[in-house]
Motif scaffolding. Structure first.
Motif, PDB file in Angstrom:
ATOM      1  N   ILE A 142       0.842  -1.210   0.000  1.00 33.50           N
ATOM      2  CA  ILE A 142       0.000   0.000   0.000  1.00 33.50           C
ATOM      3  C   ILE A 142       0.869   1.249   0.000  1.00 33.50           C
ATOM      4  O   ILE A 142       0.593   2.232  -0.698  1.00 33.50           O
ATOM      5  CB  ILE A 142      -0.945  -0.015   1.217  1.00 33.50           C
ATOM      6  CG1 ILE A 142      -1.970  -1.149   1.079  1.00 33.50           C
ATOM      7  CG2 ILE A 142      -1.668   1.338   1.353  1.00 33.50           C
ATOM      8  CD1 ILE A 142      -2.782  -1.390   2.342  1.00 33.50           C
ATOM      9  N   GLY A 143       1.963   1.212   0.780  1.00 29.76           N
ATOM     10  CA  GLY A 143       2.873   2.349   0.822  1.00 29.76           C
ATOM     11  C   GLY A 143       3.505   2.638  -0.529  1.00 29.76           C
ATOM     12  O   GLY A 143       3.586   3.798  -0.956  1.00 29.76           O
ATOM     13  N   LEU A 144       3.947   1.612  -1.230  1.00 32.44           N
ATOM     14  CA  LEU A 144       4.537   1.789  -2.560  1.00 32.44           C
ATOM     15  C   LEU A 144       3.511   2.366  -3.531  1.00 32.44           C
ATOM     16  O   LEU A 144       3.849   3.202  -4.386  1.00 32.44           O
ATOM     17  CB  LEU A 144       5.057   0.446  -3.081  1.00 32.44           C
ATOM     18  CG  LEU A 144       6.289  -0.111  -2.348  1.00 32.44           C
ATOM     19  CD1 LEU A 144       6.568  -1.531  -2.803  1.00 32.44           C
ATOM     20  CD2 LEU A 144       7.511   0.778  -2.583  1.00 32.44           C
ATOM     21  N   TYR A 145       2.259   1.938  -3.388  1.00 34.29           N
ATOM     22  CA  TYR A 145       1.191   2.463  -4.245  1.00 34.29           C
ATOM     23  C   TYR A 145       1.039   3.977  -4.061  1.00 34.29           C
ATOM     24  O   TYR A 145       0.982   4.731  -5.041  1.00 34.29           O
ATOM     25  CB  TYR A 145      -0.129   1.754  -3.928  1.00 34.29           C
ATOM     26  CG  TYR A 145      -1.327   2.427  -4.547  1.00 34.29           C
ATOM     27  CD1 TYR A 145      -1.635   2.260  -5.899  1.00 34.29           C
ATOM     28  CD2 TYR A 145      -2.166   3.242  -3.777  1.00 34.29           C
ATOM     29  CE1 TYR A 145      -2.727   2.892  -6.469  1.00 34.29           C
ATOM     30  CE2 TYR A 145      -3.259   3.875  -4.337  1.00 34.29           C
ATOM     31  CZ  TYR A 145      -3.542   3.692  -5.686  1.00 34.29           C
ATOM     32  OH  TYR A 145      -4.620   4.333  -6.251  1.00 34.29           O
ATOM     33  N   PHE A 146       0.999   4.418  -2.812  1.00 29.84           N
ATOM     34  CA  PHE A 146       0.801   5.850  -2.561  1.00 29.84           C
ATOM     35  C   PHE A 146       2.032   6.671  -2.920  1.00 29.84           C
ATOM     36  O   PHE A 146       1.917   7.853  -3.263  1.00 29.84           O
ATOM     37  CB  PHE A 146       0.412   6.094  -1.105  1.00 29.84           C
ATOM     38  CG  PHE A 146      -1.046   5.850  -0.829  1.00 29.84           C
ATOM     39  CD1 PHE A 146      -2.001   6.713  -1.334  1.00 29.84           C
ATOM     40  CD2 PHE A 146      -1.464   4.757  -0.091  1.00 29.84           C
ATOM     41  CE1 PHE A 146      -3.348   6.500  -1.098  1.00 29.84           C
ATOM     42  CE2 PHE A 146      -2.808   4.533   0.146  1.00 29.84           C
ATOM     43  CZ  PHE A 146      -3.762   5.400  -0.362  1.00 29.84           C
ATOM     44  N   MET A 147       3.212   6.071  -2.877  1.00 36.45           N
ATOM     45  CA  MET A 147       4.424   6.802  -3.230  1.00 36.45           C
ATOM     46  C   MET A 147       4.580   6.984  -4.741  1.00 36.45           C
ATOM     47  O   MET A 147       5.001   8.040  -5.210  1.00 36.45           O
ATOM     48  CB  MET A 147       5.653   6.072  -2.688  1.00 36.45           C
ATOM     49  CG  MET A 147       5.837   6.163  -1.188  1.00 36.45           C
ATOM     50  SD  MET A 147       7.321   5.246  -0.633  1.00 36.45           S
ATOM     51  CE  MET A 147       8.622   6.291  -1.308  1.00 36.45           C
ATOM     52  N   PHE A 148       4.231   5.950  -5.508  1.00 36.49           N
ATOM     53  CA  PHE A 148       4.613   5.951  -6.924  1.00 36.49           C
ATOM     54  C   PHE A 148       3.455   5.830  -7.921  1.00 36.49           C
ATOM     55  O   PHE A 148       3.656   6.091  -9.101  1.00 36.49           O
ATOM     56  CB  PHE A 148       5.591   4.805  -7.172  1.00 36.49           C
ATOM     57  CG  PHE A 148       6.840   4.892  -6.357  1.00 36.49           C
ATOM     58  CD1 PHE A 148       7.741   5.927  -6.550  1.00 36.49           C
ATOM     59  CD2 PHE A 148       7.109   3.966  -5.348  1.00 36.49           C
ATOM     60  CE1 PHE A 148       8.908   6.019  -5.779  1.00 36.49           C
ATOM     61  CE2 PHE A 148       8.247   4.045  -4.600  1.00 36.49           C
ATOM     62  CZ  PHE A 148       9.157   5.080  -4.809  1.00 36.49           C
ATOM     63  N   ILE A 149       2.266   5.460  -7.490  1.00 35.49           N
ATOM     64  CA  ILE A 149       1.161   5.225  -8.425  1.00 35.49           C
ATOM     65  C   ILE A 149      -0.013   6.158  -8.194  1.00 35.49           C
ATOM     66  O   ILE A 149      -0.585   6.684  -9.150  1.00 35.49           O
ATOM     67  CB  ILE A 149       0.687   3.743  -8.345  1.00 35.49           C
ATOM     68  CG1 ILE A 149       1.832   2.807  -8.694  1.00 35.49           C
ATOM     69  CG2 ILE A 149      -0.511   3.518  -9.270  1.00 35.49           C
ATOM     70  CD1 ILE A 149       1.491   1.331  -8.523  1.00 35.49           C
ATOM     71  N   TYR A 150      -0.359   6.389  -6.944  1.00 35.06           N
ATOM     72  CA  TYR A 150      -1.564   7.148  -6.614  1.00 35.06           C
ATOM     73  C   TYR A 150      -1.544   8.558  -7.200  1.00 35.06           C
ATOM     74  O   TYR A 150      -0.549   9.279  -7.127  1.00 35.06           O
ATOM     75  CB  TYR A 150      -1.734   7.230  -5.099  1.00 35.06           C
ATOM     76  CG  TYR A 150      -2.853   8.138  -4.659  1.00 35.06           C
ATOM     77  CD1 TYR A 150      -4.183   7.725  -4.743  1.00 35.06           C
ATOM     78  CD2 TYR A 150      -2.573   9.420  -4.173  1.00 35.06           C
ATOM     79  CE1 TYR A 150      -5.209   8.569  -4.341  1.00 35.06           C
ATOM     80  CE2 TYR A 150      -3.590  10.263  -3.776  1.00 35.06           C
ATOM     81  CZ  TYR A 150      -4.909   9.831  -3.873  1.00 35.06           C
ATOM     82  OH  TYR A 150      -5.923  10.669  -3.482  1.00 35.06           O
ATOM     83  N   LYS A 151      -2.659   8.941  -7.797  1.00 38.07           N
ATOM     84  CA  LYS A 151      -2.843  10.292  -8.294  1.00 38.07           C
ATOM     85  C   LYS A 151      -4.132  10.849  -7.687  1.00 38.07           C
ATOM     86  O   LYS A 151      -5.186  10.246  -7.846  1.00 38.07           O
ATOM     87  CB  LYS A 151      -2.966  10.319  -9.828  1.00 38.07           C
ATOM     88  CG  LYS A 151      -1.756   9.754 -10.561  1.00 38.07           C
ATOM     89  CD  LYS A 151      -0.515  10.621 -10.344  1.00 38.07           C
ATOM     90  CE  LYS A 151       0.669  10.065 -11.133  1.00 38.07           C
ATOM     91  NZ  LYS A 151       1.907  10.825 -10.856  1.00 38.07           N
ATOM     92  N   PRO A 152      -4.063  11.973  -6.972  1.00 33.57           N
ATOM     93  CA  PRO A 152      -5.274  12.519  -6.349  1.00 33.57           C
ATOM     94  C   PRO A 152      -6.266  12.970  -7.415  1.00 33.57           C
ATOM     95  O   PRO A 152      -5.882  13.409  -8.503  1.00 33.57           O
ATOM     96  CB  PRO A 152      -4.755  13.706  -5.538  1.00 33.57           C
ATOM     97  CG  PRO A 152      -3.466  14.080  -6.173  1.00 33.57           C
ATOM     98  CD  PRO A 152      -2.879  12.804  -6.695  1.00 33.57           C
TER      99      PRO A 152
END
Length: 276
Positions: free
Chosen positions: A263-273
């Motif tokens: 989940i942390g890797l997702y928010f660091m590198f993939i997630y777009k608000p």
């Protein structure tokens, strides 16, 4: 005793006559107080009101303590649900005689889940920004708080490390043994100091604090990677049913850490608000 051994036999509480002050509980109190002071500085930097900070403190304390306790029961000691149900929520045990125990048996995985839920409720009722806005900021004091919690575990001679097989290590005499073990609690506490410093530097000195979700993701990756590695030096805790289910390749703590890292890797590198 060998030169490299440390014999650890501390007192765990002060008996005040009418009340026993457990040092483990003191460590939690210290964690919340220092966390409050750090968050106060961040909130003033962000132009937030003292009233919203007071509400945050209440949501954090209730959410994290309840989640940590339920996490321990669900993941490590589910028998308490039927054997001594009220001891789950109260600092007492009722089975085999009434006794004040303080809040013992707290799981960081449960605390992490509860922190996210309580911050969602706090944001919805009080802050009215985004959940990630508050998570990006509260993870900084939470990382430092984790240091004090692990020191509390060391004081209690709990969550002990494996035997070192050498003269190096700590002898936990209150366990009724005379073997040197890895001070896994201190390994973890020391690593969490660096997690806190990295988060603090990233927030104050870089532009990454403007990337929504990045600090929250960085916290998850760093803290749970530390937990995953240090688990190799810990004795298995009770209720390793998740570990047993996959052939004891990893222990419960490691299995439960993996989703947080992902989940942390997702928010660091993939997630777009989302943008309006």
């Amino acid at each position: 005793m060998h030169a490299l051994e440390i014999v650890w036999d501390p007192i765990k509480f002060l008996d005040l006559g009418f009340f026993k002050l457990h040092f483990y509980s003191v460590m939690w109190i210290v964690a919340f107080i220092i966390g409050f002071l750090i968050t106060k500085r961040i909130y003033r930097h962000e132009g937030q009101s003292d009233e919203s900070l007071d509400s945050l403190f209440i949501y954090s304390v209730l959410g994290i303590m309840l989640g940590a306790r339920l996490g321990h029961v669900i993941f490590y000691q589910p028998d308490l649900i039927t054997d001594d149900f009220f001891s789950i929520f109260l600092p007492f045990k009722f089975k085999d005689g009434f006794e004040f125990t303080g809040f013992q048996g707290l799981a960081s995985h449960g605390a992490a889940i509860a922190m996210i839920i309580s911050m969602y409720l706090y944001n919805k009722k009080v802050l009215k920004k985004t959940v990630l806005w508050i998570l990006d900021r509260v993870v900084i004091p939470v990382a430092l708080g984790a240091v004090f919690v692990r020191i509390g575990n060391f004081i209690n001679s709990e969550i002990i490390g494996k035997e070192t097989g050498s003269d190096f290590g700590v002898v936990f005499t209150q366990l009724g043994e005379n073997v040197a073990r890895h001070p896994a609690q201190l390994y973890e506490a020391g690593c969490y100091i660096f997690v806190f410093l990295i988060l603090l530097f990233t927030y104050w000195k870089t532009k990454k604090s403007d990337q929504q979700g990045f600090l929250f993701g960085l916290f998850l990756v760093l803290l749970w990677s530390v937990r995953f590695v240090v688990e190799y030096y810990k004795e298995p805790q009770s209720g390793e049913y998740l570990s047993n289910a996959i052939g004891n390749v990893l222990n419960n703590g490691q299995i439960l850490s993996i989703p947080f890292i992902v989940i942390g890797l997702y928010f660091m590198f993939i997630y777009k608000p989302k943008t309006n």
